[in-house]
Design an enzyme around this catalytic site. Structure first.
Site, PDB file in Angstrom:
ATOM      1  N   GLN A 197     -80.428  33.336  13.975  1.00  7.03           N
ATOM      2  CA  GLN A 197     -81.515  32.407  13.669  1.00  7.03           C
ATOM      3  C   GLN A 197     -82.689  33.204  13.094  1.00  7.03           C
ATOM      4  O   GLN A 197     -83.433  33.862  13.832  1.00  7.03           O
ATOM      5  CB  GLN A 197     -81.905  31.634  14.917  1.00  7.03           C
ATOM      6  N   ALA A 238     -84.963  21.333  18.902  1.00 10.73           N
ATOM      7  CA  ALA A 238     -83.968  22.212  18.290  1.00 10.73           C
ATOM      8  C   ALA A 238     -84.508  22.879  17.022  1.00 10.73           C
ATOM      9  O   ALA A 238     -85.629  22.616  16.572  1.00 10.73           O
ATOM     10  CB  ALA A 238     -82.698  21.416  17.991  1.00 10.73           C
ATOM     11  N   HIS A 239     -83.661  23.731  16.443  1.00 11.16           N
ATOM     12  CA  HIS A 239     -84.105  24.535  15.302  1.00 11.16           C
ATOM     13  C   HIS A 239     -84.436  23.680  14.077  1.00 11.16           C
ATOM     14  O   HIS A 239     -83.825  22.658  13.820  1.00 11.16           O
ATOM     15  CB  HIS A 239     -83.090  25.627  14.956  1.00 11.16           C
ATOM     16  N   ASN A 240     -85.472  24.141  13.371  1.00 14.73           N
ATOM     17  CA  ASN A 240     -85.923  23.541  12.110  1.00 14.73           C
ATOM     18  C   ASN A 240     -86.566  22.164  12.251  1.00 14.73           C
ATOM     19  O   ASN A 240     -86.842  21.499  11.252  1.00 14.73           O
ATOM     20  CB  ASN A 240     -84.776  23.450  11.093  1.00 14.73           C
TER      21      ASN A 240
END
EC number: 2.3.1.191
Length: 339
Positions: A197, A238-240
């Protein structure tokens, strides 16, 4: 114990005093438990009847409720806002840290501003920046090249991973993790292959984050929380993900990756929001909402079955399973009627 006269408090609240402005108050209390030295508030007229028996030294009310009060009064358009501001003025919450503890580890090349406090056993890694007036609670971890803005407070055992940036005047409660890896994997014929990531987490100013919340770093681009956002306890972001300014999110909510939530949205507790969708500005999602698709029009949205007795719920569940069959039968009846 904080102490303040009603006249001084009225100035802070932009309120009008009705009664003795020299009276001193030292704490906030509910209307039913308030006593001398306390200040309370009335924001809902249905509780007006309790004013007669209220023992508080002062009450924050709207102008329409002054005649029902037996004590001194601070008059405001929004008494609930007055309660919030009065609570700030009388707040006695201790600081997360008061100085730089000898047991704290601070890398030689970390940048520490003026008036910074760092609690026992905290770790500040290489090239991290802790701006003026920031407070880092006991046991916190601040990773390499992370940045903590001016006057931001981190309570005990907060983990801020490498290159994460937190703005000014933020508050992060204990146990929260910011910048851990997002859930990113490729699949090679049944074997999961981890995707590093490479993004980070960028948090604006005046953001508050509750306890035991996790905000994952972006896979490539950053996860972004804009200014003036409030995030409750035990939330997974979560990511993004991007969350627009002025939005609020209640406890237990899950936001899947790459979703964009607009400005001034309110997300009720226990909601689940699908990944890779966009929610426009000004959307309210009531508690336990399940958002599976984009929302492009502001307003209030709900999902799920409201509480029923177990017997009623079992009947409802049974009927749901029969919907397809009932639909086929209905179409057959309609066809006969048309023919």
């Amino acid at each position: 114990m904080s102490r303040i006269t009603l006249a001084e408090l009225a100035e802070k609240l932009d309120a009008t005093v009705h009664g003795d402005g020299t009276v001193v108050v030292h704490s906030i209390a509910s209307m039913s438990k308030a006593k001398e030295g306390d200040i309370t508030f009335l924001s809902d007229a249905k509780y007006r009847k309790h004013l007669v028996e209220c023992q508080a030294s002062a009450v924050i009310v709207k102008e329409a409720d002054v005649e029902f009060c037996q004590s001194n009064v601070l008059i405001m358009r929004d008494p609930y806002l007055g309660f919030a501001l009065a609570a700030q003025a009388l707040d006695t919450t201790p600081a997360p840290a008061s100085d730089i503890a000898p047991s704290a580890y601070i890398a030689d090349d970390a940048i520490i501003g003026e008036g910074v406090a760092i609690g026992h056993n905290a770790v500040i890694e290489s090239k991290a920046v802790i701006a003026d007036g920031a407070m880092i609670g006991a046991g916190c971890f601040i990773g390499k090249e992370a940045k903590i803005g001016k006057n931001t407070k981190l309570w005990a055992n907060v983990s801020v991973y490498h290159r994460v940036e937190i703005g000014e005047a933020c508050l992060v409660q204990s146990g929260t993790v910011i910048g851990s890896d997002g859930f990113g994997y490729a699949n090679d014929r049944g074997t999961w292959v981890k995707i590093p990531q490479l993004g980070s987490v960028i948090i604006g100013d005046n953001v508050e984050i509750g306890a035991n919340t996790t905000i994952d770093r972006g896979a490539i681009d950053d996860t972004v929380i804009e200014s003036n956002v409030i995030i409750d306890n035990q939330i997974q972001i979560a990511h993004n993900v991007q969350i627009g300014s002025g939005s609020a999110m209640a406890g237990g909510t899950i936001v899947a990756g790459s979703t964009k939530i607009g400005k001034h949205c309110i997300i009720g507790g226990g909601s689940v929001i699908n990944g890779h969708i966009e929610i426009t500005d000004g959307v309210t999602i009531t508690g336990m909402g399940m958002v599976m698709r984009a929302i492009d029009e502001k307003g209030m949205y709900s999902s799920g079955i409201p509480l029923q007795t177990n017997k009623e719920w079992r009947k409802t569940a049974a009927r749901v399973h029969k919907i397809d069959e009932m639909n086929k039968r209905l179409k057959a009846v309609e066809k006969k009627l048309v023919d």
